[in-house]
Every structure is written in C-alpha cells, then in structure tokens.
Design a protein around this motif. Sequence first.
Motif, PDB file in Angstrom:
ATOM      1  N   GLN A 125     -21.407 -41.914  -8.584  1.00 27.46           N
ATOM      2  CA  GLN A 125     -19.669 -41.196  -8.073  1.00 27.46           C
ATOM      3  C   GLN A 125     -18.798 -42.441  -7.874  1.00 27.46           C
ATOM      4  OE1 GLN A 125     -18.600 -38.983  -5.273  1.00 27.46           O
ATOM      5  NE2 GLN A 125     -16.556 -38.186  -6.377  1.00 27.46           N
ATOM      6  N   ASP A 126     -17.684 -43.031  -9.129  1.00 24.98           N
ATOM      7  CA  ASP A 126     -16.407 -43.722  -8.276  1.00 24.98           C
ATOM      8  C   ASP A 126     -16.112 -43.527  -7.626  1.00 24.98           C
ATOM      9  OD1 ASP A 126     -16.492 -44.425 -11.345  1.00 24.98           O
ATOM     10  OD2 ASP A 126     -15.373 -43.517 -12.002  1.00 24.98           O
ATOM     11  N   ASP A 127     -15.435 -44.879  -6.590  1.00 27.56           N
ATOM     12  CA  ASP A 127     -15.120 -44.773  -5.396  1.00 27.56           C
ATOM     13  C   ASP A 127     -13.935 -43.864  -5.535  1.00 27.56           C
ATOM     14  OD1 ASP A 127     -14.622 -45.850  -2.920  1.00 27.56           O
ATOM     15  OD2 ASP A 127     -14.488 -47.710  -3.480  1.00 27.56           O
ATOM     16  N   PRO A 130     -10.773 -47.009  -3.527  1.00 25.23           N
ATOM     17  CA  PRO A 130     -10.815 -48.238  -3.999  1.00 25.23           C
ATOM     18  C   PRO A 130     -10.623 -49.163  -2.926  1.00 25.23           C
ATOM     19  CG  PRO A 130      -9.225 -47.860  -5.112  1.00 25.23           C
ATOM     20  CD  PRO A 130      -9.612 -46.362  -4.709  1.00 25.23           C
ATOM     21  N   ASN A 245     -17.715 -50.970  -3.001  1.00 23.49           N
ATOM     22  CA  ASN A 245     -18.720 -51.736  -3.302  1.00 23.49           C
ATOM     23  C   ASN A 245     -20.210 -51.642  -3.095  1.00 23.49           C
ATOM     24  OD1 ASN A 245     -16.694 -52.492  -5.477  1.00 23.49           O
ATOM     25  ND2 ASN A 245     -16.275 -54.492  -4.543  1.00 23.49           N
TER      26      ASN A 245
END
Length: 334
Positions: A125-127, A130, A245
Amino acid sequence: MAEAAERDHRQRTGWGRVCLTVTGSLQRPAYDPFAGEEWQRTVACPECGTSTGLTLEALDDVTVAICPPADACGRAWLADDVFSASQIRQMHHLKLHGETMTTPDRHRVAVILVPDMDGDSRALQDDPTPDPEIDDPYTWWAINSSAVVRQHTPPLVVAMGWARGLLAWSLPHDGEIYEHLYPPAGGSALDAHMTQVVLALALHEAAWQEEQHDFGKLSLEAAMAELEGDRAARLRGVRPLGLGNDGGRLRLSDITRLEAASNQHWQLWCRLAGEVLAGHSQQERLSRVKDERGSTFPPTKRTATHPVLLARRSSSLPGADLDFTWYQDHHLPS
C-alpha cells in the motif's frame, strides 16, 4: 449450521490423518540417564519383533505404529514415545517433495509446511503519511519498536515474522489447522496466507494498544483478544501506517482480499489465527507444569492464569531467527 455439524463430527473422528510407511527400519534416540549415554534404538513390533516395513499413522496429536499385516502380525500400538504426530507430518512432507526423509527434532519444528502464494504481488500500500509528524503517537511507537529488533524494521514486518513462525509450528502439531491450511491435505494456500496476515494484524494491534515496543514481551492472550467480537470487526479495517520507505504496510492484494472476503471467510481466518495462538498458549502452559512437577498434570492456578509471552515460544519455532522478509522485501541499511 452444516459447517458446525461437520466440525463436530470431525472432532470425534480426528483431524490431520497421515500415514507413512517406511521400507527400512526406524531408529529413535535412546538415553541412559545413569550412564549419561545416548544411542539409536531400532523400533520393533512388541508382538512379533518386526522392525521393517512399519507404518506410522498420525491423527490429531497421537501416533500409532502398525506392523505390516501381509508378512507379520499386523498389530497396532501407541507410539508417541517413538515419534510425535508433528514429526510424522514433517517427514510426510519431505517424502511428498522427494527430499531425504530425516527425523525432525521432537521439540522444534525443522520442516516448514507453510505454503507460499506463488505469483502473488508483493506491492505494498502507498505510504499514507509521506511526512509523518515525529510526535504522532503511532510513528513514535513504530520508531521505538523498530529499534528493538534492528533499525528500520517496521512493527508489521516483525509481526509478520512472528506470525509465520507461529503458523509453521501449528501446521504439523494441530490436525485441524493442518487440514485447513496444508494443500496436500486438502487445505488452501490462500487461507494459509490470509491466516498469517490476520494473525500478524492481531499481534500488531495488541502491541500498539499496549504500547509494547518489544513483541517478545507481548502476551498471546492480548493478541487472542483482538480476534474476538467487536475487536475482530475493527481489526478487519486496520491498515498499519508503516515507516515510510521502510515499508511495514499491507500488500495491495491483501487489502483487496480483506475488503472483498465474505464474512464466512473472515471468520474462518480469525478462528484459525486464534487457534494458532491458543495452541501455543496451551503448549507453553503444559511445559510449565512439566517444569514444575516433572510430568504432565492439569495446570495449577498459577500456571493457568499467568500470561504466556511471545518470546517463550521462540525456542519451538523453526530456525534461529524469525523470517522478517517473507512478506515484503526488507533491506537493512548498510
């Protein structure tokens, strides 16, 4: 209702039946406590003395040895002192895969029966954050938790490692879990994968709710509570934020499965994850009683109520280290 009736029937008839016929003879370790010597003893039928062509049968947690009826007496006898049901299932796995059929350790799982999801996307899943605020409670907890194991290892990655180790122990030890999650026994690789995911989410949430940085100090009972009632309903929507990341978030494919699964499937994954934890808890409590009294008796009040910490199970799990990379590619900083 049909599923409940089937489970009730199977509880009476037994789970996880495996038969393993050995062409040669079987050897088992023997130990003389007075002389302090250990040697290998040949397993033989107590009736006729036959030692070749024996069949070992595992059912639930019981092992039976059977003398070949064609050219011997055909007697069957309890053989838990020879090999455990867990060892039989592990040796059966080796035989199915054409590997050398060695005898696994009786107390520690040596053969991994957990199926892999071949071809499953490992995309995460996208962060969602961020640029997280360092004073955000979850971020602060995640950073401190990551430092307990090794730097930059997010809590969900650690939880996934524990979940895989716990299931690796349960598969050969628990006949019902074996049949549900081991494909050669009719189980589902998808259900095995999602049981690990749900188990990891329960461990992650229990640690987060208790602000526990060290997963080894987390009690199995706290994780089991996350799989029951309203907490289980909430758990289905949990999406760990991770550590930028360094990952620590769910795979996109698993988010889709969690959202699309029927209530029946979700309840199955929760039940099996709970049974994995319950099996470990029961085994640890029995070990405590053996340590206290030298043999197995019903647990005393102290052994029955004292929490079982996750770290107590590490000596029974496969390998010296938990696999923190099976769920996501995790590269340590140089």
